[in-house]
Scaffold this active site. Structure first.
Site, PDB file in Angstrom:
ATOM      1  N   HIS A  59     -11.710 -12.930 -14.492  1.00  0.00           N
ATOM      2  CA  HIS A  59     -10.414 -13.480 -14.078  1.00  0.00           C
ATOM      3  C   HIS A  59     -10.594 -14.983 -13.883  1.00  0.00           C
ATOM      4  O   HIS A  59     -11.660 -15.536 -14.166  1.00  0.00           O
ATOM      5  CB  HIS A  59     -10.015 -12.885 -12.708  1.00  0.00           C
ATOM      6  CG  HIS A  59      -9.659 -11.448 -12.727  1.00  0.00           C
ATOM      7  ND1 HIS A  59      -8.470 -10.957 -13.230  1.00  0.00           N
ATOM      8  CD2 HIS A  59     -10.348 -10.365 -12.285  1.00  0.00           C
ATOM      9  CE1 HIS A  59      -8.431  -9.650 -13.072  1.00  0.00           C
ATOM     10  NE2 HIS A  59      -9.558  -9.260 -12.516  1.00  0.00           N
ATOM     11  N   CYS A 105     -10.179  -7.219 -17.273  1.00  0.00           N
ATOM     12  CA  CYS A 105     -10.479  -6.263 -16.195  1.00  0.00           C
ATOM     13  C   CYS A 105      -9.747  -4.917 -16.379  1.00  0.00           C
ATOM     14  O   CYS A 105     -10.118  -4.143 -17.238  1.00  0.00           O
ATOM     15  CB  CYS A 105     -10.181  -6.911 -14.848  1.00  0.00           C
ATOM     16  SG  CYS A 105     -11.078  -6.147 -13.514  1.00  0.00           S
ATOM     17  N   ARG A 159     -17.820  -2.873  -4.788  1.00  0.00           N
ATOM     18  CA  ARG A 159     -16.955  -3.823  -5.500  1.00  0.00           C
ATOM     19  C   ARG A 159     -17.799  -5.027  -5.912  1.00  0.00           C
ATOM     20  O   ARG A 159     -18.548  -5.579  -5.099  1.00  0.00           O
ATOM     21  CB  ARG A 159     -15.819  -4.240  -4.562  1.00  0.00           C
ATOM     22  CG  ARG A 159     -14.660  -4.796  -5.246  1.00  0.00           C
ATOM     23  CD  ARG A 159     -13.313  -4.453  -4.590  1.00  0.00           C
ATOM     24  NE  ARG A 159     -12.317  -4.732  -5.616  1.00  0.00           N
ATOM     25  CZ  ARG A 159     -11.868  -3.829  -6.487  1.00  0.00           C
ATOM     26  NH1 ARG A 159     -12.264  -2.592  -6.388  1.00  0.00           N
ATOM     27  NH2 ARG A 159     -11.031  -4.139  -7.441  1.00  0.00           N
TER      28      ARG A 159
HETATM   29  N1  GLN Z   1      -8.892  -1.181 -10.825  1.00  0.00           N
HETATM   30  C1  GLN Z   1      -9.984  -1.698 -11.656  1.00  0.00           C
HETATM   31  C2  GLN Z   1     -11.299  -1.858 -10.865  1.00  0.00           C
HETATM   32  O1  GLN Z   1     -11.279  -2.043  -9.665  1.00  0.00           O
HETATM   33  C3  GLN Z   1      -9.591  -3.052 -12.242  1.00  0.00           C
HETATM   34  C4  GLN Z   1      -9.415  -4.129 -11.179  1.00  0.00           C
HETATM   35  C5  GLN Z   1      -8.955  -5.454 -11.770  1.00  0.00           C
HETATM   36  O2  GLN Z   1      -8.193  -5.507 -12.754  1.00  0.00           O
HETATM   37  N2  GLN Z   1      -9.397  -6.571 -11.118  1.00  0.00           N
HETATM   38  O3  GLN Z   1     -12.355  -1.837 -11.477  1.00  0.00           O
END
Ligand code: GLN
Length: 244
Positions: free
Chosen positions: A195, A96, A130
């Site tokens: 993740h 990520c 998101r």
């Molecule tokens: N800040 C980045 C995003 O929101 C990565 C987030 C993360 O590592 N889960 O895309």
């Protein structure tokens, strides 16, 4: 070569800053899957201002934009060295936020662009929503061909040139929710939005990465002995094609 005569060196980059949703579980998995086979593991945790040395495998986890800002300049100051490590066959796994910094840049919302280290020919721009949920990916280099994990990101990553995806999204959004790609691979550099943490539920990918790192160190392909992965595959199969 007998496995108990082998050793491998692993570096965990900036775990105090980039270690979201248990990403450290990936490093624990790599270490344990070596140790269970009698393979020696030299492990180093790299914090900000530490010199990054030669290792067979480098791992970096995910994090929010703020932690990415703190890591980006550190990583960028090691760009040339890490590119030479990539070109010498070192294995990289970025999750990520760490994955985003493996590209040319990450452009957050209304903030300065963060420089990446260009291990991958890719770039990331902040999206308007998101992406959260389970992801199932079909890969063309693993048996079985599925990878499973959990995504939580707003960044949209686009691949270019010789950088190919880790696989095709079967469930979830992946890199950008548009081109059907999840993750990235170039040489022995791997990035992903998965993740979970990723490797405990994808033992075949963990062993694939260990075998690449051993090949980098010993100059020959080394097939790992099998482990009893019933628990790992039960976890893998419990989320396949289930969006949440
Ligand atoms: N800040 C980045 C995003 O929101 C990565 C987030 C993360 O590592 N889960 O895309």
């Amino acid at each position: 070569m007998e496995e108990d005569k082998l050793s491998i060196s692993i570096a965990h980059l900036y775990p105090k800053l980039l270690n979201l949703y248990g990403d450290m579980g990936n490093v624990i998995t790599l270490i344990k899957r070596c140790q269970w086979r009698g393979i020696q593991v030299e492990f180093e945790q790299i914090d900000t201002r530490d010199k990054i040395k030669d290792h067979d495998l480098y791992f970096i986890g995910g994090g929010q934009d703020k932690q990415q800002e703190e890591v980006a300049q550190e990583l960028f100051s090691n760009k040339e060295f890490l590119i030479s490590q990539r070109d010498n066959g070192a294995v990289f796994l970025g999750i990520c936020g760490g994955y985003q910094l493996f590209g040319h840049y990450y452009q957050p919302h209304d903030k300065d662009r963060l420089p990446g280290i260009s291990l991958l020919d890719a770039y990331t721009v902040a999206g308007s929503k998101r992406f959260i949920g389970n992801v199932t990916v079909k890969s063309d280099f693993l048996i079985p061909d599925t990878l499973v994990g959990f995504e939580n990101h707003s960044g949209l990553t686009y691949l270019q040139g010789d950088t190919k995806p880790l696989g095709i999204v079967a469930t979830g959004n992946g890199n950008n929710g548009k081109d059907g790609f999840e993750g990235a691979r170039y040489k022995n550099v791997f990035g992903t939005y998965l993740h979970g943490s990723l490797l405990p539920k994808n033992p075949h990918f963990a062993d694939f990465l260990i075998e690449l790192a051993l090949e980098k160190r010993y100059g020959e392909k080394i097939k790992l002995s099998p482990l009893d992965d019933k628990l790992e595959w039960d976890a893998h199969n419990s989320v396949i094609n289930k969006p949440y």
